[in-house]
Design a protein around this motif. Structure first.
Motif, PDB file in Angstrom:
ATOM      1  N   ASN A 106      -1.478   1.304  15.056  1.00  0.00           N
ATOM      2  CA  ASN A 106      -1.630   1.753  13.672  1.00  0.00           C
ATOM      3  C   ASN A 106      -0.249   1.963  13.061  1.00  0.00           C
ATOM      4  OD1 ASN A 106      -4.458   1.844  13.734  1.00  0.00           O
ATOM      5  ND2 ASN A 106      -4.451   3.902  14.618  1.00  0.00           N
ATOM      6  N   SER A 165       8.694   6.761  15.451  1.00  0.00           N
ATOM      7  CA  SER A 165       9.068   7.313  14.147  1.00  0.00           C
ATOM      8  C   SER A 165       9.731   8.680  14.292  1.00  0.00           C
ATOM      9  CB  SER A 165       7.834   7.432  13.251  1.00  0.00           C
ATOM     10  OG  SER A 165       6.881   8.291  13.849  1.00  0.00           O
ATOM     11  N   ASP A 205       7.295   2.700   8.388  1.00  0.00           N
ATOM     12  CA  ASP A 205       7.515   2.396   9.802  1.00  0.00           C
ATOM     13  C   ASP A 205       8.533   1.275   9.975  1.00  0.00           C
ATOM     14  OD1 ASP A 205       6.123   4.044  11.624  1.00  0.00           O
ATOM     15  OD2 ASP A 205       4.209   3.167  11.009  1.00  0.00           O
ATOM     16  N   SER A 264       5.499   7.113   7.214  1.00  0.00           N
ATOM     17  CA  SER A 264       6.342   7.422   8.370  1.00  0.00           C
ATOM     18  C   SER A 264       7.818   7.453   7.977  1.00  0.00           C
ATOM     19  CB  SER A 264       6.152   6.375   9.478  1.00  0.00           C
ATOM     20  OG  SER A 264       4.847   6.418  10.011  1.00  0.00           O
ATOM     21  N   THR A 316       5.981  11.611  10.943  1.00  0.00           N
ATOM     22  CA  THR A 316       4.751  10.849  10.700  1.00  0.00           C
ATOM     23  C   THR A 316       3.696  11.689  10.009  1.00  0.00           C
ATOM     24  OG1 THR A 316       5.112   9.512  12.699  1.00  0.00           O
ATOM     25  CG2 THR A 316       2.910   9.500  11.747  1.00  0.00           C
ATOM     26  N   GLU A 327       0.220  10.979   9.634  1.00  0.00           N
ATOM     27  CA  GLU A 327      -0.583  10.008  10.357  1.00  0.00           C
ATOM     28  C   GLU A 327      -1.391   9.098   9.434  1.00  0.00           C
ATOM     29  OE1 GLU A 327      -3.626   9.876  14.192  1.00  0.00           O
ATOM     30  OE2 GLU A 327      -2.931  11.780  13.372  1.00  0.00           O
ATOM     31  N   ASN A 328      -1.210   7.781   9.630  1.00  0.00           N
ATOM     32  CA  ASN A 328      -1.904   6.734   8.874  1.00  0.00           C
ATOM     33  C   ASN A 328      -1.596   6.771   7.381  1.00  0.00           C
ATOM     34  OD1 ASN A 328      -3.258   5.788  11.216  1.00  0.00           O
ATOM     35  ND2 ASN A 328      -4.815   7.378  10.965  1.00  0.00           N
ATOM     36  N   ASP A 341       4.100  19.767  10.488  1.00  0.00           N
ATOM     37  CA  ASP A 341       3.294  19.010  11.444  1.00  0.00           C
ATOM     38  C   ASP A 341       3.759  17.552  11.521  1.00  0.00           C
ATOM     39  OD1 ASP A 341       1.800  21.219  12.032  1.00  0.00           O
ATOM     40  OD2 ASP A 341       0.084  20.663  10.786  1.00  0.00           O
ATOM     41  N   ALA A 342       4.226  17.035  10.391  1.00  0.00           N
ATOM     42  CA  ALA A 342       4.716  15.652  10.362  1.00  0.00           C
ATOM     43  C   ALA A 342       6.130  15.539  10.916  1.00  0.00           C
ATOM     44  CB  ALA A 342       4.691  15.124   8.934  1.00  0.00           C
TER      45      ALA A 342
END
Length: 325
Positions: free
Chosen positions: A60, A81, A65, A90, A84, A86-87, A119-120
């Protein structure tokens, strides 16, 4: 479309360089994803642009990215990365968390943005806009600073370029930034001012066809995608939706289908607040969390918003069914 970018222009850093093998350096190409549309990726290299079709054996990936490709532009591997969402996105270095110093000032919302950003694993800078219209700037700033003793907080007038010089350390060449902020927080005004320059050779440059990555006059890279704008909507889980199900149900009884619940006649939500049937702060939180970007005057539902409404209505129906039993 200008394709004369260096890796530094595109956000390349030592963190990614350390992940390359000797073969990568001698024989392969380094590319950054600048657009994701359906099952296709658009990527940019120092040599120009190319597209990749997503396959089941590929990981993914998201805008921002970095990948390694061979000389025929075949995917080889994804680089780890540095940050991130997520999805969604990035390799964002700094996220500007925007909040207005007016009646929409919401400490809980800022805290939530901070949690998402941490969190990222990206850096966060809180930018309090409309400081020129606020009488208690320092008091509100102090409230935000108490959230984290190491948090950087800036107070600005987003329409004044001189006021934004405090952001220069975060807008250096090759650094990738993104913005998070609720409706009316001043995101668009901030970006528009940062993009202005009297030097025509330093005007903003889109990387790729979508403009999801844009090189700013300072050399920093703005990452701005629909998914990033709607980030907080996608973060809703069943529990959160259940907490606001009663407010969503009331919306159906507003006189106007496009009611913003900001004083329009026949607003069922405002009437419920006036009658002390629901708490006004909950309504404020609901409106801020539901609307990620308010640049348009028309009230429209994005795909995440439609999912939000469908899930909420399902929760309401489930409650009624349970009660009937």
């Amino acid at each position: 479309m200008d394709s004369t970018f260096t890796l530094l222009d595109l956000g390349w850093q030592a963190y990614f360089q350390q992940q390359l093998s000797l073969d990568d350096l001698e024989s392969n190409r380094i590319a950054r994803i600048c657009t994701k549309t359906g099952s296709h990726y658009e990527l940019v290299t120092e040599s120009g642009f190319f597209t990749l079709e997503d396959h089941s054996d590929m990981p993914n990936m998201a805008v921002g990215d970095w990948i390694v490709a061979d000389t025929d532009n075949n995917f080889l591997r994804l680089l780890e990365s540095s940050s991130t969402f997520e999805n969604i996105a990035s390799n964002i270095d700094t996220v500007f968390l925007i909040c207005a110093l007016n009646q929409d000032f919401n400490l809980a919302l800022i805290k939530r943005y901070l949690e998402l950003t941490h969190d990222a694993q990206a850096d966060a800078v809180v930018i309090l806009t409309k400081a020129d219209t606020c009488d208690d700037v320092m008091e509100k700033r102090a409230q935000v600073e108490k959230l984290d003793p190491l948090l950087i907080v800036e107070t600005v007038n987003a329409l004044d370029s001189e006021s934004l010089t405090c952001l220069s350390p975060f807008l250096k060449k090759g650094k990738t930034i993104a913005l998070l902020g609720a409706v009316g927080s001043g995101k668009s005004a901030l970006i528009n001012t940062l993009m202005k320059t009297s030097d025509s050779t330093k005007s903003p440059v889109n990387i790729g066809t979508s403009g999801s990555l844009k090189i700013m006059p300072s050399g920093a890279i703005l990452l701005d995608t629909d998914s990033m704008r709607e980030l907080q909507l996608s973060e809703f889980d069943g529990t959160t939706i259940a907490n606001f199900a009663d407010i969503i149900a009331l919306e159906k009884h507003c006189r106007f289908s496009d009611c913003r619940h900001e004083g329009e006649p026949g607003c069922a939500i405002k009437a419920a607040v006036k009658a002390n049937q629901i708490d006004e702060q909950r309504v404020t939180d609901f409106l801020l969390l539901r609307n990620e970007d308010g640049d348009d005057d028309q009230v429209t539902k994005s795909k995440p918003q439609e999912k939000f409404y469908r899930s909420a209505q399902s929760d309401i129906r489930a409650r009624k069914h349970s009660s009937a039993e």
